[in-house]
Design an enzyme around this catalytic site. Sequence first.
Site, PDB file in Angstrom:
ATOM      1  N   GLY A  10       0.878  -1.166   0.000  1.00  0.00           N
ATOM      2  CA  GLY A  10       0.000   0.000   0.000  1.00  0.00           C
ATOM      3  C   GLY A  10       0.915   1.214   0.000  1.00  0.00           C
ATOM      4  O   GLY A  10       1.695   1.409   0.936  1.00  0.00           O
ATOM      5  N   MET A  13      -1.358   7.239   1.396  1.00  0.00           N
ATOM      6  CA  MET A  13      -0.939   8.312   2.303  1.00  0.00           C
ATOM      7  C   MET A  13      -0.036   7.782   3.423  1.00  0.00           C
ATOM      8  O   MET A  13       1.007   8.367   3.717  1.00  0.00           O
ATOM      9  CB  MET A  13      -2.166   9.008   2.902  1.00  0.00           C
ATOM     10  CG  MET A  13      -3.067   9.670   1.869  1.00  0.00           C
ATOM     11  SD  MET A  13      -2.185  10.738   0.723  1.00  0.00           S
ATOM     12  CE  MET A  13      -1.793  12.107   1.782  1.00  0.00           C
ATOM     13  N   GLY A  15       1.453   4.738   3.442  1.00  0.00           N
ATOM     14  CA  GLY A  15       2.589   4.041   2.815  1.00  0.00           C
ATOM     15  C   GLY A  15       3.705   5.000   2.434  1.00  0.00           C
ATOM     16  O   GLY A  15       4.885   4.759   2.704  1.00  0.00           O
ATOM     17  N   ASP A  34       2.068  -1.458  -4.613  1.00  0.00           N
ATOM     18  CA  ASP A  34       0.655  -1.043  -4.683  1.00  0.00           C
ATOM     19  C   ASP A  34       0.048  -1.661  -5.940  1.00  0.00           C
ATOM     20  O   ASP A  34       0.780  -2.004  -6.881  1.00  0.00           O
ATOM     21  CB  ASP A  34       0.531   0.492  -4.746  1.00  0.00           C
ATOM     22  CG  ASP A  34      -0.814   0.996  -4.237  1.00  0.00           C
ATOM     23  OD1 ASP A  34      -0.860   1.571  -3.124  1.00  0.00           O
ATOM     24  OD2 ASP A  34      -1.829   0.808  -4.953  1.00  0.00           O
ATOM     25  N   ARG A  89     -15.020   2.477  11.011  1.00  0.00           N
ATOM     26  CA  ARG A  89     -13.952   1.603  10.521  1.00  0.00           C
ATOM     27  C   ARG A  89     -14.546   0.281  10.030  1.00  0.00           C
ATOM     28  O   ARG A  89     -14.067  -0.316   9.076  1.00  0.00           O
ATOM     29  CB  ARG A  89     -12.942   1.333  11.632  1.00  0.00           C
ATOM     30  CG  ARG A  89     -12.147   2.550  12.057  1.00  0.00           C
ATOM     31  CD  ARG A  89     -11.265   2.250  13.249  1.00  0.00           C
ATOM     32  NE  ARG A  89     -10.480   3.395  13.682  1.00  0.00           N
ATOM     33  CZ  ARG A  89     -10.870   4.265  14.609  1.00  0.00           C
ATOM     34  NH1 ARG A  89     -12.027   4.135  15.200  1.00  0.00           N
ATOM     35  NH2 ARG A  89     -10.086   5.280  14.950  1.00  0.00           N
ATOM     36  N   ASN A  96     -11.804  -4.465   2.483  1.00  0.00           N
ATOM     37  CA  ASN A  96     -10.433  -4.682   2.967  1.00  0.00           C
ATOM     38  C   ASN A  96     -10.134  -6.143   3.286  1.00  0.00           C
ATOM     39  O   ASN A  96      -8.971  -6.562   3.247  1.00  0.00           O
ATOM     40  CB  ASN A  96     -10.147  -3.757   4.153  1.00  0.00           C
ATOM     41  CG  ASN A  96      -9.951  -2.317   3.705  1.00  0.00           C
ATOM     42  OD1 ASN A  96      -9.877  -2.061   2.498  1.00  0.00           O
ATOM     43  ND2 ASN A  96      -9.886  -1.388   4.629  1.00  0.00           N
ATOM     44  N   THR A 120      -4.154  -1.617   8.194  1.00  0.00           N
ATOM     45  CA  THR A 120      -5.450  -1.532   7.511  1.00  0.00           C
ATOM     46  C   THR A 120      -6.610  -1.756   8.488  1.00  0.00           C
ATOM     47  O   THR A 120      -6.568  -2.643   9.325  1.00  0.00           O
ATOM     48  CB  THR A 120      -5.492  -2.584   6.372  1.00  0.00           C
ATOM     49  OG1 THR A 120      -4.414  -2.323   5.477  1.00  0.00           O
ATOM     50  CG2 THR A 120      -6.810  -2.542   5.614  1.00  0.00           C
ATOM     51  N   ARG A 152      -2.407   9.711  20.955  1.00  0.00           N
ATOM     52  CA  ARG A 152      -3.504  10.700  20.913  1.00  0.00           C
ATOM     53  C   ARG A 152      -3.906  11.080  22.341  1.00  0.00           C
ATOM     54  O   ARG A 152      -4.051  12.265  22.664  1.00  0.00           O
ATOM     55  CB  ARG A 152      -4.710  10.106  20.165  1.00  0.00           C
ATOM     56  CG  ARG A 152      -4.469  10.066  18.676  1.00  0.00           C
ATOM     57  CD  ARG A 152      -5.621   9.463  17.900  1.00  0.00           C
ATOM     58  NE  ARG A 152      -5.355   9.619  16.464  1.00  0.00           N
ATOM     59  CZ  ARG A 152      -5.829   8.815  15.525  1.00  0.00           C
ATOM     60  NH1 ARG A 152      -6.595   7.790  15.836  1.00  0.00           N
ATOM     61  NH2 ARG A 152      -5.531   9.043  14.248  1.00  0.00           N
ATOM     62  N   HIS A 176      -9.346  -1.322  18.302  1.00  0.00           N
ATOM     63  CA  HIS A 176      -9.134   0.013  17.736  1.00  0.00           C
ATOM     64  C   HIS A 176     -10.450   0.492  17.132  1.00  0.00           C
ATOM     65  O   HIS A 176     -10.664   0.455  15.938  1.00  0.00           O
ATOM     66  CB  HIS A 176      -8.052  -0.071  16.657  1.00  0.00           C
ATOM     67  CG  HIS A 176      -7.780   1.245  16.000  1.00  0.00           C
ATOM     68  ND1 HIS A 176      -7.301   2.331  16.681  1.00  0.00           N
ATOM     69  CD2 HIS A 176      -7.902   1.644  14.714  1.00  0.00           C
ATOM     70  CE1 HIS A 176      -7.146   3.336  15.831  1.00  0.00           C
ATOM     71  NE2 HIS A 176      -7.517   2.952  14.638  1.00  0.00           N
TER      72      HIS A 176
HETATM   73  P1  A3D Z   1      -4.798   5.319   1.022  1.00  0.00           P
HETATM   74  O1  A3D Z   1      -4.056   6.592   0.887  1.00  0.00           O
HETATM   75  O2  A3D Z   1      -6.080   5.164   0.268  1.00  0.00           O
HETATM   76  O3  A3D Z   1      -3.803   4.127   0.618  1.00  0.00           O
HETATM   77  C1  A3D Z   1      -4.224   2.813   0.493  1.00  0.00           C
HETATM   78  C2  A3D Z   1      -3.496   2.225  -0.708  1.00  0.00           C
HETATM   79  O4  A3D Z   1      -3.813   0.839  -0.790  1.00  0.00           O
HETATM   80  C3  A3D Z   1      -3.902   2.863  -2.045  1.00  0.00           C
HETATM   81  O5  A3D Z   1      -2.754   3.402  -2.672  1.00  0.00           O
HETATM   82  C4  A3D Z   1      -4.476   1.695  -2.839  1.00  0.00           C
HETATM   83  O6  A3D Z   1      -4.165   1.734  -4.225  1.00  0.00           O
HETATM   84  C5  A3D Z   1      -3.798   0.514  -2.163  1.00  0.00           C
HETATM   85  N1  A3D Z   1      -4.473  -0.757  -2.379  1.00  0.00           N
HETATM   86  C6  A3D Z   1      -5.798  -1.016  -2.489  1.00  0.00           C
HETATM   87  N2  A3D Z   1      -5.981  -2.329  -2.707  1.00  0.00           N
HETATM   88  C7  A3D Z   1      -4.752  -2.907  -2.723  1.00  0.00           C
HETATM   89  C8  A3D Z   1      -4.291  -4.224  -2.898  1.00  0.00           C
HETATM   90  N3  A3D Z   1      -5.137  -5.228  -3.114  1.00  0.00           N
HETATM   91  N4  A3D Z   1      -2.964  -4.446  -2.861  1.00  0.00           N
HETATM   92  C9  A3D Z   1      -2.088  -3.439  -2.652  1.00  0.00           C
HETATM   93  N5  A3D Z   1      -2.477  -2.160  -2.490  1.00  0.00           N
HETATM   94  C10 A3D Z   1      -3.788  -1.900  -2.524  1.00  0.00           C
HETATM   95  O7  A3D Z   1      -5.121   5.003   2.565  1.00  0.00           O
HETATM   96  P2  A3D Z   1      -4.232   5.355   3.841  1.00  0.00           P
HETATM   97  O8  A3D Z   1      -2.813   5.086   3.537  1.00  0.00           O
HETATM   98  O9  A3D Z   1      -4.641   6.691   4.349  1.00  0.00           O
HETATM   99  O10 A3D Z   1      -4.825   4.278   4.873  1.00  0.00           O
HETATM  100  C11 A3D Z   1      -4.574   2.915   4.680  1.00  0.00           C
HETATM  101  C12 A3D Z   1      -5.368   2.073   5.664  1.00  0.00           C
HETATM  102  O11 A3D Z   1      -4.942   2.355   6.999  1.00  0.00           O
HETATM  103  C13 A3D Z   1      -6.886   2.285   5.664  1.00  0.00           C
HETATM  104  O12 A3D Z   1      -7.549   1.039   5.777  1.00  0.00           O
HETATM  105  C14 A3D Z   1      -7.111   3.126   6.914  1.00  0.00           C
HETATM  106  O13 A3D Z   1      -8.427   2.973   7.434  1.00  0.00           O
HETATM  107  C15 A3D Z   1      -6.091   2.536   7.824  1.00  0.00           C
HETATM  108  N6  A3D Z   1      -5.720   3.359   8.987  1.00  0.00           N
HETATM  109  C16 A3D Z   1      -5.524   2.704  10.163  1.00  0.00           C
HETATM  110  C17 A3D Z   1      -5.160   3.410  11.281  1.00  0.00           C
HETATM  111  C18 A3D Z   1      -4.955   2.685  12.577  1.00  0.00           C
HETATM  112  O14 A3D Z   1      -4.649   3.298  13.576  1.00  0.00           O
HETATM  113  C19 A3D Z   1      -5.120   1.241  12.647  1.00  0.00           C
HETATM  114  C20 A3D Z   1      -4.997   4.797  11.217  1.00  0.00           C
HETATM  115  C21 A3D Z   1      -5.197   5.435  10.011  1.00  0.00           C
HETATM  116  C22 A3D Z   1      -5.558   4.696   8.887  1.00  0.00           C
END
Ligand code: A3D
Length: 320
Positions: A10, A13, A15, A34, A89, A96, A120, A152, A176
Amino acid sequence: MARKKIALIGAGMIGGTLAHLAAKKEMGDIVLFDIAEGMPQGKALDLSQCGPIEGFDARITGTNDYADIAGADVVIVTAGVPRKPGMSRDDLLGINLKVMKAVGEGIKNNCPDAFVICITNPLDAMVWALREFSGLPHNKVVGMAGVLDSARFATFLAWEFGVSTRDVNAFVLGGHGDTMVPVTSYTTINGIPVNDYAKIKGVSPDRIDAIVKRTRGGGGEIVQLLGNGSAYYAPATSAISMAEAYLGDQKRILPCASYVEGKYGLDGLYVGVPTVIGAGGTEEVIEIELSDEEKSNLKVSTDAVEELLEACKGLDSSLA
Ligand code: A3D
């Protein structure tokens, strides 16, 4: 000594932020994976060009091919979709879960010895599913949430008391989600129990309750403000601290979504608990004593996680 290899599944943002932090800290060479074509390659190129300015040596590459994560020492998973305003979530579960299946298989086939940190959402269910799909030992798969939730809580407490964030040791247990359990009885201001410090400073119990409530909704507050996507700076830095604890065999006690069997009355569940992280992965879950109220709050939280696992099993028969 050969450099460590960090695979980031991933490249969105979180990643991209992870890659930048890992490079700045020279944690190893970094592979950004990705499914979006061109995007991880573009980010890798952009980040590589920070090197001469920031003075780091790290090879950063982008890929759409799982073969490129072969032999990774650490894998951090953010693949999937984040929340939009108004979403919980749990609303992300169906989409997911399918992503975790693909990622789990990619890890199993290419780097089965890695330490895997899942970010995730919905976190506690996704880390469980990722472990199931990857088949890795439970001590090598962990979820990041507690470090962030505690950060936080610590931030809000530091603001309230006007003290350095470094002096606040905040403690959050459980899943969470909005049912997470910020535990004030184990939260201190440089060793002084937070409720005692509140008395000294004339801060009312209602204020502390309001901070607990804000912590629980801390992710949602950011989702609402951003309007598109969720938090990424603090989630990334939280996961990096966990990766550093593993790579450096630091034996840090961090709140993580770890596999709990037997302790806290749980029977095979990933949920936020204090965990020792060292070269063995999640080496030990620490069971702390809780008051009756804290126990019942934790039960509400773990029941919510169990419900999500049942939903996962309903969506993918291989998990049943
Ligand atoms: P985002 O910027 O959308 O990045 C997710 C990436 O995953 C995108 O670039 C997609 O192209 C890629 N993706 C989608 N499907 C696949 C796949 N099958 N294989 C590989 N890559 C893929 O999201 P983000 O980086 O902001 O957030 C990522 C995840 O973290 C989300 O599920 C959020 O809800 C989660 N998150 C968790 C927390 C915790 O504290 C646990 C906090 C913030 C975000």
